[in-house]
Design a protein around this motif. Structure first.
Motif, mmCIF file in Angstrom:
data_model
loop_
_atom_site.group_PDB
_atom_site.id
_atom_site.type_symbol
_atom_site.label_atom_id
_atom_site.label_comp_id
_atom_site.label_asym_id
_atom_site.label_seq_id
_atom_site.Cartn_x
_atom_site.Cartn_y
_atom_site.Cartn_z
ATOM 1 N N MET A 1 1.155 -0.528 -0.127
ATOM 2 C CA MET A 1 0.358 0.251 0.638
ATOM 3 C C MET A 1 0.589 1.203 -0.074
ATOM 4 O O MET A 1 2.239 1.764 0.693
ATOM 5 N N LEU A 2 0.895 2.432 -0.971
ATOM 6 C CA LEU A 2 1.399 3.817 -0.769
ATOM 7 C C LEU A 2 0.620 4.781 0.152
ATOM 8 O O LEU A 2 -0.966 4.986 -0.091
ATOM 9 N N VAL A 3 1.266 5.215 0.617
ATOM 10 C CA VAL A 3 0.942 6.372 1.775
ATOM 11 C C VAL A 3 2.407 7.592 1.429
ATOM 12 O O VAL A 3 2.540 8.086 1.334
ATOM 13 N N VAL A 4 1.220 8.587 0.819
ATOM 14 C CA VAL A 4 1.063 10.240 0.778
ATOM 15 C C VAL A 4 1.425 10.979 2.210
ATOM 16 O O VAL A 4 0.359 10.873 2.344
ATOM 17 N N GLN A 5 2.680 11.058 2.975
ATOM 18 C CA GLN A 5 2.878 12.182 3.769
ATOM 19 C C GLN A 5 3.479 13.249 3.297
ATOM 20 O O GLN A 5 4.567 13.565 3.262
ATOM 21 N N HIS A 6 2.355 14.358 3.566
ATOM 22 C CA HIS A 6 2.822 15.984 3.264
ATOM 23 C C HIS A 6 4.301 16.458 4.107
ATOM 24 O O HIS A 6 4.795 17.583 3.849
ATOM 25 N N GLU A 7 3.980 16.442 5.406
ATOM 26 C CA GLU A 7 4.200 16.922 6.438
ATOM 27 C C GLU A 7 5.097 15.957 8.094
ATOM 28 O O GLU A 7 3.969 15.207 7.839
ATOM 29 N N ILE A 28 5.192 4.416 2.798
ATOM 30 C CA ILE A 28 5.067 6.109 3.248
ATOM 31 C C ILE A 28 6.116 6.531 2.387
ATOM 32 O O ILE A 28 7.344 6.650 2.167
ATOM 33 N N VAL A 29 5.694 7.693 1.237
ATOM 34 C CA VAL A 29 6.801 8.530 0.844
ATOM 35 C C VAL A 29 6.163 10.373 0.811
ATOM 36 O O VAL A 29 5.275 10.309 1.338
ATOM 37 N N GLY A 30 7.003 10.752 0.300
ATOM 38 C CA GLY A 30 6.574 12.159 0.376
ATOM 39 C C GLY A 30 7.358 13.622 0.944
ATOM 40 O O GLY A 30 8.131 13.487 1.938
ATOM 41 N N PRO A 31 6.891 14.234 1.222
ATOM 42 C CA PRO A 31 7.804 15.729 1.645
ATOM 43 C C PRO A 31 8.299 15.829 2.724
ATOM 44 O O PRO A 31 9.124 15.678 3.418
ATOM 45 N N PRO A 63 5.217 22.720 -4.770
ATOM 46 C CA PRO A 63 4.755 21.400 -5.978
ATOM 47 C C PRO A 63 4.825 20.675 -6.584
ATOM 48 O O PRO A 63 4.201 20.095 -7.269
ATOM 49 N N TRP A 64 4.614 19.901 -5.278
ATOM 50 C CA TRP A 64 4.593 17.939 -5.474
ATOM 51 C C TRP A 64 3.693 17.632 -5.188
ATOM 52 O O TRP A 64 2.701 16.923 -6.034
#
Length: 235
Positions: A1-7, A28-31, A63-64
């Motif tokens: 499962m892919l999880v995008v975490q902004h902060e 878990i991916v993201g900024p 920008p992401w």
């Protein structure tokens, strides 16, 4: 499962344990992490996009977000189960043709009451919920126009579209079902200026969620259990 975490401060919270207990492999991916966002959702059986302080249309500051919207669009088109929380819900609405704007009544910050629509009875994610429930809120914007063909499933006194579903397997939750008292403590101090402008007490915000943590676990951990079943059914 892919999880995008902004902060870094806006993670899986109370969702982490049920995912771990079910032995779901989570990337878990993201900024908010040290892992970049992939180019595609291919190879993942579900996508979760968490909340964060950027606005859903703040592409200049974040920008992401355009890249995340591409992943959401792929998930919806391919009927890969999607769960968007707060910012993640607003991005789903935009991708599917809805609109996001400033809260029409007033921002919601802190523990709030939710009302479930009768349609939740047959919804795979919300079918076992009580008609009334409480959840953590932390939003200044909201989904003002739902995408065509979707409908509101949960509302609150100040926000009509607290939860909605797009297509067969994409859900947006404006509220923070994942948030616990640790999450709220971090957010309250990071967002202290806005909290003060709303006339709220940092300590009271944290304390009210800490007192309700067990109740919130019993309400929202089962939601993640049902989400895991939705993902398993699609495989």
């Amino acid at each position: 499962m892919l999880v995008v975490q902004h902060e870094a401060e806006v993670g899986l919270g109370r969702f982490a344990k049920p995912l771990q207990d079910a032995r779901v492999v989570v990337t878990i991916v993201g900024p908010g992490t040290s892992t970049p966002i992939p180019n595609s959702v291919a190879g993942f059986d579900g996508l979760i996009v968490l909340g964060g302080f950027p606005g859903a249309q703040d592409d200049a500051a974040a920008p992401w977000l355009a890249h995340v919207c591409k992943l959401i669009s792929q998930a919806v088109a391919d009927e890969i189960p999607y769960l968007g929380v707060c910012l993640g819900a607003q991005l789903l609405a935009l991708v599917a043709g809805g609109a996001v704007g400033p809260a029409r009544k007033e921002p919601e910050v802190g523990l709030g009451q939710l009302t479930l629509d009768d349609a939740c009875v047959t919804d795979p994610l919300l079918k076992d919920m009580r008609q009334k429930a409480r959840a953590v809120q932390w939003h200044y914007d909201e989904v003002v126009t739902l995408p065509e063909g979707s409908r509101s499933l949960i509302s609150s006194q100040h926000c009509e579209n607290q939860a909605f579903r797009v297509g067969a397997s994409a859900w947006g939750l404006q509220f923070h079902a994942e948030a616990n008292s640790k999450s709220v403590k971090e957010w309250a101090y990071k967002d202290s200026l806005n909290v003060a402008r709303l006339g709220l007490s940092l300590r009271a915000l944290v304390d009210q969620v800490a007192i309700a943590d067990a109740e919130l676990d019993s309400t929202w951990v089962p939601l993640m259990d049902r989400w895991i079943l939705v993902v398993a059914d699609v495989e």
